[in-house]
Design a protein around this motif. Structure first.
Motif, PDB file in Angstrom:
ATOM      1  N   UNK A  26       0.724  -1.290   0.096  1.00 24.77           N
ATOM      2  CA  UNK A  26      -0.007   0.142   0.073  1.00 24.77           C
ATOM      3  C   UNK A  26       0.889   1.277   0.017  1.00 24.77           C
ATOM      4  N   UNK A  27       2.265   1.045  -0.279  1.00 26.57           N
ATOM      5  CA  UNK A  27       3.078   2.136  -0.163  1.00 26.57           C
ATOM      6  C   UNK A  27       3.785   2.423  -1.478  1.00 26.57           C
ATOM      7  N   UNK A  28       3.320   1.612  -2.400  1.00 26.13           N
ATOM      8  CA  UNK A  28       3.941   1.850  -3.835  1.00 26.13           C
ATOM      9  C   UNK A  28       3.115   2.130  -4.928  1.00 26.13           C
ATOM     10  N   UNK A  29       3.849   3.193  -5.751  1.00 26.45           N
ATOM     11  CA  UNK A  29       2.966   3.973  -6.860  1.00 26.45           C
ATOM     12  C   UNK A  29       2.566   2.953  -7.810  1.00 26.45           C
ATOM     13  N   UNK A  30       3.220   1.817  -8.070  1.00 27.35           N
ATOM     14  CA  UNK A  30       3.029   1.106  -9.244  1.00 27.35           C
ATOM     15  C   UNK A  30       2.180  -0.113  -8.651  1.00 27.35           C
ATOM     16  N   UNK A  31       0.920  -0.377  -9.520  1.00 29.57           N
ATOM     17  CA  UNK A  31      -0.014  -1.275  -9.066  1.00 29.57           C
ATOM     18  C   UNK A  31       0.603  -2.899  -9.382  1.00 29.57           C
ATOM     19  N   UNK A  32       1.270  -2.794 -10.379  1.00 33.46           N
ATOM     20  CA  UNK A  32       2.124  -4.298 -10.611  1.00 33.46           C
ATOM     21  C   UNK A  32       2.949  -4.376  -9.350  1.00 33.46           C
ATOM     22  N   UNK A  34       2.876  -3.432  -6.624  1.00 34.32           N
ATOM     23  CA  UNK A  34       1.855  -3.822  -5.398  1.00 34.32           C
ATOM     24  C   UNK A  34       1.680  -5.240  -5.459  1.00 34.32           C
ATOM     25  N   UNK A  35       1.451  -5.675  -6.816  1.00 33.94           N
ATOM     26  CA  UNK A  35       1.007  -7.360  -6.690  1.00 33.94           C
ATOM     27  C   UNK A  35       2.159  -8.274  -6.595  1.00 33.94           C
ATOM     28  N   UNK A  36       3.255  -7.718  -6.993  1.00 34.40           N
ATOM     29  CA  UNK A  36       4.679  -8.461  -6.749  1.00 34.40           C
ATOM     30  C   UNK A  36       4.889  -8.369  -5.092  1.00 34.40           C
ATOM     31  N   UNK A  37       4.591  -7.222  -4.606  1.00 33.95           N
ATOM     32  CA  UNK A  37       4.895  -7.224  -3.091  1.00 33.95           C
ATOM     33  C   UNK A  37       3.760  -8.355  -2.532  1.00 33.95           C
ATOM     34  N   UNK A  38       2.569  -8.081  -2.839  1.00 32.84           N
ATOM     35  CA  UNK A  38       1.476  -9.080  -2.293  1.00 32.84           C
ATOM     36  C   UNK A  38       2.142 -10.525  -2.493  1.00 32.84           C
TER      37      UNK A  38
END
Lengths: 189, 101, 310
Positions: A26-32, A34-38
């Motif tokens: 929830x602290x990154x600009x890029x949604x892709x 974010x998916x990799x972090x998840x």
């Protein structure tokens, strides 16, 4: 149960890694991204499950999430605005309340974990646990297993019905307009 | 790796998930919050199965059910995103003032 | 909990196998290409050529794109290579000769195969380049389609063993190899195996019609590592095919590990030869075939092998 200092080190690596990655979602600009972090967070949790002796559940969690995250990244790039995060922007609402709720949930649950008295009855070896799960799936819990299968099937059918391009009243995107962000404009129309 | 430590990690994941689900505007980011919550729940479930259930196989069975829930949640979520986008061209929650189709 | 080999031995075994295997893939690729094309075969050039290309890539100047995701770009080949190593670690050379034999070896291998799509997507997304992203999407579409037939085809091998451990799966093939017991399994597995490392006819994501797709922006050591990782995954897929369908170490006369190597080599030659014998398919037709033909066939395969065990 696997034990030893290596297990402790591995657990803390997985734990810290998955919590930090979960926060970074929830602290990154890029949604892709974010998916990799998840996905990283899920992989960490899968690793902890394996350390706890639930080998099958842990590995299946990792296996399942790889596909899910790919679908998630594709959906984001398809539908969401600014998925690449090239222009930094904050897309949150009620940030304070949400953060408060998150902290309250954490404190309450962690409190339960710390205060609660849990009996000490460890599970069997991982190999035995995997075999047990298999027998349970097709034995006593067969009805539960079948229900899960039927639920998934009905989900698939429902998903196709809802997401299909041909809706109940003709082609779904006919006459669809982007709604305004201000409620007044909608009333004026 | 004490039971308490794993439970605290699970609580942290759940808390982050609550924050994400409540604060994010984008549908997909909101779903990521829900996923993190279920993730924390699975972790808490499995540690209690491994440490205090005496290896009752129904604990793992419940884990399988949780994963089914996760899969169903994802499917329905993506479906609704697709459907809402087709009808409303909406990608964030603020764009959905009314839910009636 | 079964005993695992020591870390040093494991790294040595897997690393050695991968390096030798990758080099072998490069040599075999050139050899089969020459055979199919009817060109003269020059053994010395065949053996030296891969090393020469690798050295050339090593000293090549590196270039970059505008605003790439540098960590992801650097991480993708490493992840891909690591997944190949992880998959290879599950393959037993003999009943007691295996790097790791977890009770859920089958699921670990499948998870490694599923993660390949993350590696490829990361590799195509991170350079911030249209062709690369296009290749990543192609691989996503292909991988999501062949994932299910792959899982089902592998699952059928676990039925006779009544176990998810790869050693048990091989052990159950003493009297009858799975390739005979489940004739549909190996073809489906090989189709998917070609797709996993996007080789030959299923090279959709790094295809020449996309100017090499996900690796269009790669240069120097990054390109070399990506090629090595791809070839390593091909070796792992062939080795697991030998264990899961061709009876692993079982065979007359020769000792077990030799049989594993021979069977792996046979599958490897088949996989590589497909690149020189078959034309590349289109993504639409492949996705259609995967969903509409391979999944029903794989289900039939599971059903038949389950029924024969009753």
């Amino acid at each position: 149960m696997i034990a030893g200092p290596i297990v402790d080190v591995a657990f803390w690596l997985f734990a810290i890694g998955s919590v930090v990655a979960g926060y970074r979602v929830f602290r990154t600009d890029s949604m892709v991204r974010a998916a990799f972090y998840l996905l990283a967070s899920f992989t960490g949790v899968g690793g902890i499950l394996v350390l706890l002796g639930a080998e099958f559940l842990g590995m299946v969690l990792i296996l399942m999430m790889a596909g899910e995250m790919l679908v998630m990244a594709i959906v984001m790039v398809m539908f969401m605005m600014n998925p690449a995060g090239l222009n930094p922007m904050v897309m949150v609402h009620q940030n304070r309340i949400a953060a408060g709720a998150g902290i309250v949930a954490f404190v309450a649950l962690a409190g339960v974990g710390l205060v609660g008295q849990f009996p000490d009855r460890p599970a069997p070896e991982p190999a035995a646990a995997t075999a047990q799960l298999g027998t349970e799936l097709l034995g006593d819990s067969m009805l539960v297993f079948q229900t899960a299968g039927v639920a998934l099937l009905s989900t698939m059918i429902g998903a196709i019905a809802i997401a299909g391009r041909r809706g109940r009243y003709g082609v779904a995107e006919d006459g669809s307009v982007e709604p305004p962000l201000q409620p007044d404009e909608e009333r004026a129309r | 790796m004490t039971t308490e430590a794993v439970l605290i990690v699970a609580a942290a994941l759940f808390g982050i998930g609550v924050y994400g689900a409540l604060s994010q505007q984008s549908f997909v980011m909101l779903m990521m919050g829900l996923e993190l919550m279920i993730n924390g729940a699975i972790l808490a479930l499995v540690v209690l199965w491994a440490r205090s259930a005496g290896g009752n196989p129904q604990g793992q069975m419940l884990g399988v059910v949780f994963m089914t829930v996760m899969a169903v949640e994802m499917t329905i979520g993506f479906t609704l995103i697709t459907g809402v986008y087709r009808v409303r061209r909406a990608d964030i929650t603020e764009k959905l003032r009314r839910l009636k189709g | 909990m079964r005993p695992y080999v020591g870390a040093e031995l494991a790294i040595l075994a897997i690393g050695g196998t991968l390096i030798v295997g990758v080099y072998l893939v490069a040599v075999l690729d050139r050899l089969l290409g020459a055979v199919v094309a009817g060109a003269p075969i020059r053994p010395f050039a065949l053996v030296v050529d891969p090393a020469r290309s690798a050295a050339q890539l090593l000293v090549q100047q590196r270039r970059t794109t505008e605003r790439p995701d540098a960590p992801g770009w650097a991480f993708a080949p490493a992840l891909f290579f690591g997944l190949g190593a992880l998959a290879l670690a599950m393959v037993p050379l003999g009943p007691n000769l295996v790097v790791a034999d977890p009770a859920t070896g089958f699921v670990v291998f499948s998870a490694a195969i599923a993660f390949v799509m993350i590696a490829v997507f990361l590799h195509g997304w991170s350079p911030n380049s249209p062709f690369a992203l296009h290749g990543a999407y192609r691989y996503g579409a292909a991988a999501l389609s062949f994932q299910i037939p792959f899982l089902l085809a592998m699952l059928a091998t676990a039925l006779p063993a009544q176990s998810l451990s790869i050693v048990d799966i091989v052990r159950a093939q003493e009297t009858l190899w799975n390739v005979v017991r489940e004739p549909l399994g190996l073809p489906i597995y090989l189709i998917v195996g070609v797709g996993v490392s996007f080789w030959g006819p299923l090279n959709l994501s790094d295809a020449s019609d996309l100017a090499e797709g996900t690796s269009v922006e790669d240069s120097g050591i990054g390109r070399l590592l990506w090629k090595v990782a791809r070839a390593g995954m091909l070796v792992a897929v062939a080795a697991m095919g030998a264990a899961g369908f061709l009876g692993g170490w079982w065979g007359p006369l020769l000792p077990g590990p030799v049989w594993v190597l021979v069977k792996t080599l046979v599958l490897l030659v088949m996989l590589i030869a497909s690149g020189h014998l078959l034309a590349r398919v289109r993504i639409e037709s492949f996705v259609l075939v995967a969903w509409a033909i391979l999944i029903p066939l794989a289900l039939l395969n599971v059903f038949v092998s389950g029924a024969t065990l009753l």
